[in-house]
Design an enzyme around this catalytic site. Sequence first.
Site, PDB file in Angstrom:
ATOM      1  N   ALA A  90       0.819  -1.212   0.000  1.00  0.00           N
ATOM      2  CA  ALA A  90       0.000   0.000   0.000  1.00  0.00           C
ATOM      3  C   ALA A  90       0.853   1.263   0.000  1.00  0.00           C
ATOM      4  CB  ALA A  90      -0.938  -0.002   1.198  1.00  0.00           C
ATOM      5  N   THR A  91       2.053   1.201   0.563  1.00  0.00           N
ATOM      6  CA  THR A  91       2.917   2.383   0.540  1.00  0.00           C
ATOM      7  C   THR A  91       3.253   2.765  -0.892  1.00  0.00           C
ATOM      8  OG1 THR A  91       3.872   1.987   2.726  1.00  0.00           O
ATOM      9  CG2 THR A  91       5.186   3.284   1.192  1.00  0.00           C
ATOM     10  N   ASN A 112      -5.691   4.357  10.883  1.00  0.00           N
ATOM     11  CA  ASN A 112      -5.002   3.175  11.388  1.00  0.00           C
ATOM     12  C   ASN A 112      -4.710   3.216  12.882  1.00  0.00           C
ATOM     13  OD1 ASN A 112      -3.279   5.242   9.994  1.00  0.00           O
ATOM     14  ND2 ASN A 112      -1.659   4.184  11.112  1.00  0.00           N
ATOM     15  N   GLN A 171      -7.008  -0.197   6.102  1.00  0.00           N
ATOM     16  CA  GLN A 171      -7.666  -0.707   7.306  1.00  0.00           C
ATOM     17  C   GLN A 171      -9.157  -0.982   7.089  1.00  0.00           C
ATOM     18  OE1 GLN A 171      -6.094  -1.631   9.930  1.00  0.00           O
ATOM     19  NE2 GLN A 171      -4.113  -0.601   9.767  1.00  0.00           N
ATOM     20  N   SER A 225      -3.856  -3.350   0.785  1.00  0.00           N
ATOM     21  CA  SER A 225      -2.655  -4.136   1.067  1.00  0.00           C
ATOM     22  C   SER A 225      -3.025  -5.572   1.373  1.00  0.00           C
ATOM     23  CB  SER A 225      -1.920  -3.519   2.267  1.00  0.00           C
ATOM     24  OG  SER A 225      -0.822  -4.301   2.655  1.00  0.00           O
ATOM     25  N   HIS A 274      -1.196  -7.696   3.543  1.00  0.00           N
ATOM     26  CA  HIS A 274      -0.873  -8.190   4.885  1.00  0.00           C
ATOM     27  C   HIS A 274      -1.779  -7.657   5.987  1.00  0.00           C
ATOM     28  CE1 HIS A 274       1.355  -4.798   6.941  1.00  0.00           C
ATOM     29  NE2 HIS A 274       1.342  -4.341   5.704  1.00  0.00           N
ATOM     30  N   THR A 277       8.509  -7.795 -12.764  1.00  0.00           N
ATOM     31  CA  THR A 277       7.990  -9.161 -12.795  1.00  0.00           C
ATOM     32  C   THR A 277       7.020  -9.374 -11.653  1.00  0.00           C
ATOM     33  OG1 THR A 277      10.022  -9.994 -13.789  1.00  0.00           O
ATOM     34  CG2 THR A 277       8.611 -11.606 -12.695  1.00  0.00           C
ATOM     35  N   CYS A 285       4.611   2.082  11.422  1.00  0.00           N
ATOM     36  CA  CYS A 285       5.512   2.838  10.562  1.00  0.00           C
ATOM     37  C   CYS A 285       6.098   4.052  11.262  1.00  0.00           C
ATOM     38  CB  CYS A 285       4.780   3.279   9.292  1.00  0.00           C
ATOM     39  SG  CYS A 285       4.232   1.902   8.274  1.00  0.00           S
TER      40      CYS A 285
END
Length: 391
Positions: free
Chosen positions: A75-76, A155, A183, A203, A205, A243, A328
């Site tokens: 997501a970053t 978040n 989130q 994202s 994860h 890739t 973060c």
Amino acid sequence: MSAPIYLDYAATTPADPRVVEQMVRHLTLDGVYANPASRSHMPGWLAEQAVENARRQVADLIGADPREIVWTSGATEADNLALTGFMRANRARGRHLVTSIIEHKAIVDTAIALEAEGFEVTWLTPGPDGRVTPEQLREAMREDTVLVSLMAVNNELGSVNDLTALSAVAHEFGARFHTDAVQAAGRLALDVEAMGIDLMSVSGHKVYGPKGIGVLYVRRDPDLRIEALIHGGGHERGMRSGTLATHQIVGMGEAFALALDQREADGEHAHALRQRFLDGLSACDGIHIHSPLEQAVPNIVNLAFDGVDGESLLIALRGLAVSTGSACNSASVEPSYVLKGIGVPHSQALASIRFSFGRFTTIEEIDGAVEEIRRALSGLRQPAEATMNHR
């Protein structure tokens, strides 16, 4: 030594075993391991098929067309591509961006970098509930505003923005609307079409999938242009070369498919956990709830504790895995910029901790966490009380 009780699901979630099972099938010689861009042989075709199936699974969760899904490393990167890629591609139309001071660092730092490039940013200050109102946004809009970026769910607080109303304001002024929905995915019902969202970052994860994989949803519109940040091969409709990591993509796809199937059940589970947690702490004095419970996702609760500081409490909570805010930003000893941004006093912000629950959290773990917090508070507050009594 037993493992700590994990209550930091907002930082990352453990991969669902069903996700891992699918990922393993796309790594080794006896599975689907080829480069999905290799279209001259069967292994490559199978890998491409797996990638496209995952693209559809992600699209289904957010109400998108699979062709609108752009794979990123997380997501970053998706946030960077949305803001920098869009602003650079549309600088001739306007150079003004609107966002808020409590966005994720992936948005905040990117907006600051854009200011250094000569773009203009208006920083909105949300209310005490961590939400931006349509009226606030309308006041910030200008003729040269080309993009608005406001997160779906904060978040650190769990507060939920009204994306439909906010995007309507952006479109009223001819601007595009981006949301960081990291989130929100799997926790809120998301429909990019109905909500009027042009760009959305999600994202893997945070939804029981693997780390290192994310998506930028880009509405299929010839007038919506994104300038690539990574070059080399023209993958992902020229927006993101590289890739494709088939096993991670398959993992994210499976995670999003599970999230769609289990969203209501996961939500009910999170509500029950939060209620049990808050009920268990209700007998403790000096606890303040920063999260707006009626306008927040149920899996995130931000609490402040009178008479202690957050770092000392974290150390005392040796049996819990929790954080004082965004992972973060956890290296900082300063109070959370999110809490400061909504007006929480400095001392109270320093005494705040984010607790976040998930699919695999049990009632027994919640009860254990409550006992751990009670014990830690008692131990930390007694010396202070003894000192006051002595005086």
